[in-house]
Design a protein around this motif. Structure first.
Motif, short mmCIF file in Angstrom:
data_model
loop_
_atom_site.label_atom_id
_atom_site.label_comp_id
_atom_site.label_asym_id
_atom_site.label_seq_id
_atom_site.Cartn_x
_atom_site.Cartn_y
_atom_site.Cartn_z
N UNK A 135 0.85 -1.20 0.00
CA UNK A 135 0.00 0.00 0.00
C UNK A 135 0.88 1.24 0.00
N UNK A 136 0.62 2.16 -0.92
CA UNK A 136 1.31 3.45 -0.93
C UNK A 136 0.59 4.38 0.02
N UNK A 137 1.25 4.74 1.11
CA UNK A 137 0.63 5.59 2.13
C UNK A 137 1.34 6.94 2.19
N UNK A 138 1.08 7.69 3.25
CA UNK A 138 1.56 9.07 3.33
C UNK A 138 1.86 9.45 4.76
N UNK A 139 2.76 10.42 4.94
CA UNK A 139 3.04 10.91 6.29
C UNK A 139 1.84 11.64 6.88
N UNK A 140 0.89 12.01 6.04
CA UNK A 140 -0.32 12.69 6.53
C UNK A 140 -1.24 11.74 7.30
N UNK A 141 -0.92 10.42 7.26
CA UNK A 141 -1.70 9.44 8.02
C UNK A 141 -1.31 9.43 9.50
N UNK A 142 -0.22 10.10 9.85
CA UNK A 142 0.26 10.11 11.23
C UNK A 142 -0.35 11.30 11.97
N UNK B 216 -4.78 6.47 7.00
CA UNK B 216 -4.45 5.75 8.23
C UNK B 216 -5.38 4.55 8.41
N UNK B 217 -6.66 4.72 8.09
CA UNK B 217 -7.60 3.60 8.19
C UNK B 217 -7.22 2.50 7.20
N UNK B 218 -6.78 2.91 6.01
CA UNK B 218 -6.33 1.93 5.01
C UNK B 218 -5.15 1.13 5.56
N UNK B 219 -4.19 1.82 6.22
CA UNK B 219 -3.06 1.12 6.83
C UNK B 219 -3.55 0.12 7.88
N UNK B 220 -4.47 0.59 8.73
CA UNK B 220 -4.99 -0.27 9.80
C UNK B 220 -5.69 -1.49 9.22
N UNK B 221 -6.43 -1.28 8.13
CA UNK B 221 -7.18 -2.40 7.56
C UNK B 221 -6.25 -3.48 7.03
N UNK C 157 2.57 -1.55 4.23
CA UNK C 157 2.35 -0.17 3.76
C UNK C 157 3.71 0.53 3.71
N UNK C 158 3.84 1.46 2.77
CA UNK C 158 5.06 2.28 2.68
C UNK C 158 4.63 3.73 2.79
N UNK C 159 5.21 4.41 3.77
CA UNK C 159 4.78 5.77 4.11
C UNK C 159 5.90 6.77 3.78
N UNK D 286 3.96 -4.82 8.37
CA UNK D 286 4.82 -3.66 8.65
C UNK D 286 4.31 -2.39 7.96
N UNK D 287 4.67 -1.27 8.57
CA UNK D 287 4.58 0.02 7.89
C UNK D 287 6.02 0.48 7.69
#
Length: 609
Positions: free
Chosen positions: A399-406, A417-422, A436-438, A495-496
């Motif tokens: 999953x391509x994530x973002x620092x805005x999820x923190x 962030x919910x996508x990471x959690x899921x 996920x990669x943030x 992992x994230x």
């Protein structure tokens, strides 16, 4: 003169030079017996034949005199020596007489008569054949090495270049105050500002393609204190492979300011999980998705699936990929990740083994005004693709994530962030490795700050910055994607991965640098105004939640946040609640988001901390 006749003239002139030098040497050497005219004519004829043979073998009659250089001088020296030594040796053997001074005079005379007209023509072309237009820009070249001299030479010889080199900057103290191509080395890097002011420099050219990114960044920081426009010479091999040195120069970019050296990639581990696999990239038409396709293709997947919602962007990346990798099996899939039935059919047909999920809504202010759409795409879209990856036995899901999820302050960040959690909760009960990669902002992506600043500068300003203290992490798109693919090789599940983004950059400083790099003075030529923080924004981003901690990987630019301990049933229950409120008031939607992600602070534009 036509080439055929010109060649004949050059050959005749060179033969005349060989014979004339022999005649002069014969006249200068009184010890040579004056008798035996036939023998001496044979000596001269042999010198002419040998000289012509070497001239022809070395193709010296086909070289353009305007570009005569060291290699030509060495070839002419070889011709001169051979045309003198061979007749001398033959005379010695046949007549039993040695006349070394005759040989030396002959060799020296031949070299002088062969080189003089060539050098004279070269000097004439350098000095008088090019007329520079009046009022051209004055350039200072950083680097008095081979690349810098190549740039200066082309500027001096090419009448199509309206830039005149004034001098060099070089850190080698041996070169200081010395001349290169008639131009003085004016000092070292710390004297750039003084030299620019005293010599009225309009343009600075960094001609050091082999130095590290860190050194380039240092040079750019020194140059941007001046009012001169900056240009940089790219990789020297690329420059040589394409066109002239001056034509390959480019403007200095923000990427040069970051000063990060190339990423070290573990090709073996990447190939191990991508090669001969069916790889699916969602959001393949976007900035990150399209770069993922470009960088995955060289690892020879058995099939590359380009999935996207927009037909134009998918068509564009398909045409590019087919041109770059004509033998790679590519499938284009027009699909919306929100459509579970369609995504299910894609997985059933192609059975992808590796999934890179880059499809997402990413613009913070837009998602603040459309929270339901952010949830549908970023949460339920991720849920659909991830559950299909699990159901159809994919090996890895990234999953391509973002620092805005923190500690999010925006709807977009919260949905990511919910996508990471899921996917972390799904990983606990799946054979698929979900990770996920943030990372933070990428330079040059659609709608990002850099293209917007550049547009504003082209229009003459003002450049708008939201807040004077706002800072962000930045990476180039290729840099981020390279690390994303590398992080996928480390996946154990849950992992994230957090990418090392370097030092955060103040957005105001970025605007100032871009204005200066464009050749303008901030607040003089181009104004900077503050528009105020937009909804959902915060002053600075974070890369880790309090619970995640941080541990290292085998790669010095990739770190791991500790997998969260999540209750799958509770998470599913909360996501179902979220689905029911999608059509309701945005405040009701935000309340559900707050309940699911307690660190979400719904307060519009706030400062993090």
């Amino acid at each position: 003169m036509r080439a055929h006749y010109r060649t004949k003239v050059i050959v005749a002139g060179d033969l005349a030079a060989v014979l004339a030098s022999f005649a002069i040497a014969f006249a200068l050497e009184p010890s040579v017996p004056q008798g035996g005219a036939v023998a001496w004519l044979a000596y001269g004829a042999l010198a002419a034949v040998v000289g012509f043979w070497r001239l022809h073998r070395l193709r010296l009659h086909r070289r353009i005199w305007q570009y005569t250089g060291i290699s030509d001088m060495l070839c002419l020296l070889q011709v001169s020596l051979i045309s003198a030594v061979v007749p001398f040796a033959a005379w010695w053997v046949m007549q039993g007489e040695a006349h070394p001074l005759l040989m030396l005079h002959h060799a020296a005379g031949t070299f002088l008569l062969l080189t003089a007209p060539r050098l004279a023509w070269r000097i004439f072309c350098d000095k008088y054949s090019v007329s520079k237009p009046a009022g051209g820009r004055r350039a200072l070249i950083i680097g008095a090495g081979s690349c810098g001299t190549m740039i200066a030479k082309e500027m001096m010889q090419n009448d199509g270049v309206s830039v005149t080199p004034v001098g060099f900057i070089d850190d080698d103290p041996y070169k200081h105050q010395m001349d290169v191509l008639g131009l003085q080395v004016l000092g070292n890097r710390h004297e750039i500002a003084c030299v620019v002011e005293s010599h009225h420099i309009d343009e600075i050219i960094i001609a050091m393609p082999s130095v590290s990114k860190t050194q380039i960044s240092e040079l750019v920081n020194l140059c941007k204190t001046t009012k001169a426009k900056l240009k940089i010479v790219p990789d020297l091999q690329d420059m040589i492979d394409n066109r002239g040195a001056a034509g390959r120069m480019r403007d200095v970019s923000v990427e040069d300011l970051l000063g990060r050296d190339p990423i070290r990639t573990d090709l073996e581990h990447i190939a191990g999980y991508v090669q001969e696999k069916v790889v699916l990239v969602t959001g393949a038409g976007g900035s990150i998705g399209s770069e993922l396709c470009r960088q995955i293709a060289p690892f020879a997947p058995s099939k590359l699936l380009l999935l996207g919602h927009g037909e134009n962007s998918i068509y564009t990346i398909e045409m590019e990929m087919r041109g770059m990798f004509p033998h790679l099996p590519i499938e284009t899939v027009i699909a919306d990740v929100q459509d579970r039935t369609r995504i299910d059919s894609v997985f059933a047909k192609f059975k992808p083994q590796v999934v890179f999920h880059a499809a997402a809504h990413k613009h913070v202010p837009l998602m603040e005004r459309n929270p339901a759409e952010a949830i549908k795409n970023n949460v339920f879209g991720t849920k659909n693709v991830a559950e299909c990856a699990d159901a159809y036995g994919a090996e890895r899901f990234v999953l391509i994530s973002t620092d805005k999820a923190v500690n999010p302050t925006s709807v977009m960040g919260t949905t990511k962030r919910i996508a990471e959690m899921f996917i972390q909760s799904l990983d606990m009960h799946s054979n698929t490795k979900f990770v996920a990669v943030r990372f933070g902002n990428v330079l040059g992506s659609r709608g990002s700050v850099i293209p917007r600043f550049k547009e504003q500068i082209v229009k003459g300003g003002p450049v708008t910055v939201t807040h004077p203290e706002m800072v962000r992490y930045f990476m180039t798109i290729p840099e981020a994607v390279q690390l994303v693919i590398q992080a996928g090789s480390f996946a154990q599940g849950g992992e994230v991965f957090i990418l090392d983004m370097g030092k955060p950059v103040k957005i105001y400083d970025l605007a100032v640098d871009l204005i200066r790099l464009s050749g303008y003075e901030p607040h003089v030529d181009i104004d900077i105004t503050f528009s105020g923080m937009r909804e959902g924004e915060k002053l600075y981003e974070e890369l880790l939640t309090n619970e995640e901690g941080l541990s290292s990987t085998k790669h010095n630019r990739i770190f791991i946040g500790r997998p969260a301990q999540l209750n799958r049933k509770e998470l599913d229950f909360e996501i179902r609640k979220m689905e029911k409120v999608l059509g309701q008031h945005p405040d009701d939607i935000r309340a559900v988001l707050q309940h699911l992600v307690p660190t979400y602070r719904n307060g519009g534009a706030t400062a993090a901390g």
